[in-house]
Design a protein around this motif. Structure first.
Motif, PDB file in Angstrom:
ATOM      1  N   CYS A 142       0.833  -1.212   0.000  1.00 44.68           N
ATOM      2  CA  CYS A 142       0.000   0.000   0.000  1.00 44.68           C
ATOM      3  C   CYS A 142       0.863   1.256   0.000  1.00 44.68           C
ATOM      4  O   CYS A 142       0.545   2.232  -0.687  1.00 44.68           O
ATOM      5  CB  CYS A 142      -0.973  -0.007   1.176  1.00 44.68           C
ATOM      6  SG  CYS A 142      -0.200  -0.119   2.797  1.00 44.68           S
TER       7      CYS A 142
ATOM      8  N   LEU B  31      -5.725  -5.099  -9.623  1.00 46.89           N
ATOM      9  CA  LEU B  31      -5.578  -4.874  -8.180  1.00 46.89           C
ATOM     10  C   LEU B  31      -6.689  -3.969  -7.668  1.00 46.89           C
ATOM     11  O   LEU B  31      -7.286  -4.238  -6.616  1.00 46.89           O
ATOM     12  CB  LEU B  31      -4.202  -4.270  -7.879  1.00 46.89           C
ATOM     13  CG  LEU B  31      -3.922  -3.950  -6.413  1.00 46.89           C
ATOM     14  CD1 LEU B  31      -4.000  -5.195  -5.540  1.00 46.89           C
ATOM     15  CD2 LEU B  31      -2.564  -3.272  -6.281  1.00 46.89           C
ATOM     16  N   THR B  32      -7.008  -2.908  -8.398  1.00 48.71           N
ATOM     17  CA  THR B  32      -8.080  -1.996  -7.990  1.00 48.71           C
ATOM     18  C   THR B  32      -9.403  -2.731  -7.903  1.00 48.71           C
ATOM     19  O   THR B  32     -10.159  -2.560  -6.936  1.00 48.71           O
ATOM     20  CB  THR B  32      -8.169  -0.811  -8.975  1.00 48.71           C
ATOM     21  OG1 THR B  32      -6.921  -0.120  -8.971  1.00 48.71           O
ATOM     22  CG2 THR B  32      -9.291   0.138  -8.592  1.00 48.71           C
TER      23      THR B  32
ATOM     24  N   SER C 178      -9.874  -5.920  -7.413  1.00 49.75           N
ATOM     25  CA  SER C 178      -9.794  -6.832  -6.277  1.00 49.75           C
ATOM     26  C   SER C 178      -9.984  -6.087  -4.949  1.00 49.75           C
ATOM     27  O   SER C 178     -10.701  -6.554  -4.057  1.00 49.75           O
ATOM     28  CB  SER C 178      -8.433  -7.540  -6.299  1.00 49.75           C
ATOM     29  OG  SER C 178      -8.284  -8.376  -5.191  1.00 49.75           O
ATOM     30  N   LEU C 179      -9.363  -4.919  -4.833  1.00 50.05           N
ATOM     31  CA  LEU C 179      -9.507  -4.124  -3.614  1.00 50.05           C
ATOM     32  C   LEU C 179     -10.943  -3.624  -3.442  1.00 50.05           C
ATOM     33  O   LEU C 179     -11.472  -3.630  -2.323  1.00 50.05           O
ATOM     34  CB  LEU C 179      -8.526  -2.948  -3.630  1.00 50.05           C
ATOM     35  CG  LEU C 179      -7.049  -3.317  -3.503  1.00 50.05           C
ATOM     36  CD1 LEU C 179      -6.179  -2.112  -3.824  1.00 50.05           C
ATOM     37  CD2 LEU C 179      -6.741  -3.875  -2.135  1.00 50.05           C
ATOM     38  N   ASP C 180     -11.573  -3.203  -4.546  1.00 49.03           N
ATOM     39  CA  ASP C 180     -12.979  -2.777  -4.482  1.00 49.03           C
ATOM     40  C   ASP C 180     -13.869  -3.923  -4.011  1.00 49.03           C
ATOM     41  O   ASP C 180     -14.758  -3.728  -3.177  1.00 49.03           O
ATOM     42  CB  ASP C 180     -13.461  -2.280  -5.845  1.00 49.03           C
ATOM     43  CG  ASP C 180     -12.943  -0.893  -6.195  1.00 49.03           C
ATOM     44  OD1 ASP C 180     -12.459  -0.178  -5.296  1.00 49.03           O
ATOM     45  OD2 ASP C 180     -13.031  -0.539  -7.388  1.00 49.03           O
TER      46      ASP C 180
ATOM     47  N   SER D  70     -13.278  -4.576  -0.322  1.00 42.75           N
ATOM     48  CA  SER D  70     -13.900  -3.516   0.466  1.00 42.75           C
ATOM     49  C   SER D  70     -15.410  -3.721   0.559  1.00 42.75           C
ATOM     50  O   SER D  70     -16.009  -3.562   1.634  1.00 42.75           O
ATOM     51  CB  SER D  70     -13.580  -2.159  -0.171  1.00 42.75           C
ATOM     52  OG  SER D  70     -14.159  -1.120   0.553  1.00 42.75           O
TER      53      SER D  70
END
Length: 151
Positions: free
Chosen positions: A8, A132-133, A135-137, A140
């Motif tokens: 991060c 990655l974005t 996956s992170l969304d 979350s």
């Protein structure tokens, strides 16, 4: 738990480095990096609702509205309420806003030369960051669902 070992933080530092590089280069055309992103979206899509523009740029209305006001004051875009839905505000680039695009393309070519990535490496990195974005969304959203108490 060292900071330089955190993914991060590496992403945060890279984003800030990009912001710094773009800040210097965009000064030539009088844009900030967020304003540049707005113009990129408008050059790509033409007229957009403020809501759609915010979604594309991942910006909330509190952040986006002042950007749009400054770009409108600079004569680079126009805003008006949608005819079919007065709650919706539409934005589009003016002729002056469109005239910036060739200058930005030239500047981006100079920027590409200054970054130690060839086109293929840049494309692969961008694709991986998009993954990655997403996956992170998703992570979350899953965590947010757990926080909602059952009815």
């Amino acid at each position: 738990m060292r900071i330089d070992a955190q993914l991060c933080f590496a992403l945060h530092a890279a984003a800030r480095a990009f912001d710094g590089l773009y800040r210097v280069v965009l000064r030539e055309v009088g844009l900030t990096y967020p304003q540049y992103l707005v113009m990129l979206a408008l050059w790509e899509h033409g007229e957009l609702s403020v809501k759609n523009l915010g979604a594309k740029l991942r910006l909330d209305s509190g952040t986006l509205s002042p950007l749009l006001k400054r770009l409108e004051a600079a004569g680079l875009l126009e805003r008006r309420r949608a005819v079919d839905d007065e709650r919706s505000v539409l934005v589009w680039p003016t002729a002056a806003g469109m005239a910036l695009e060739p200058r930005i393309i030239e500047m981006k070519a100079r920027l590409a030369e200054s970054v130690d990535l060839d086109a293929a490496q840049g494309d692969r990195l961008r694709a991986r960051l998009v993954q990655l974005t997403e996956s992170l969304d998703a992570a979350s959203a899953r965590l947010a669902q757990r926080e909602i108490p059952p009815k």
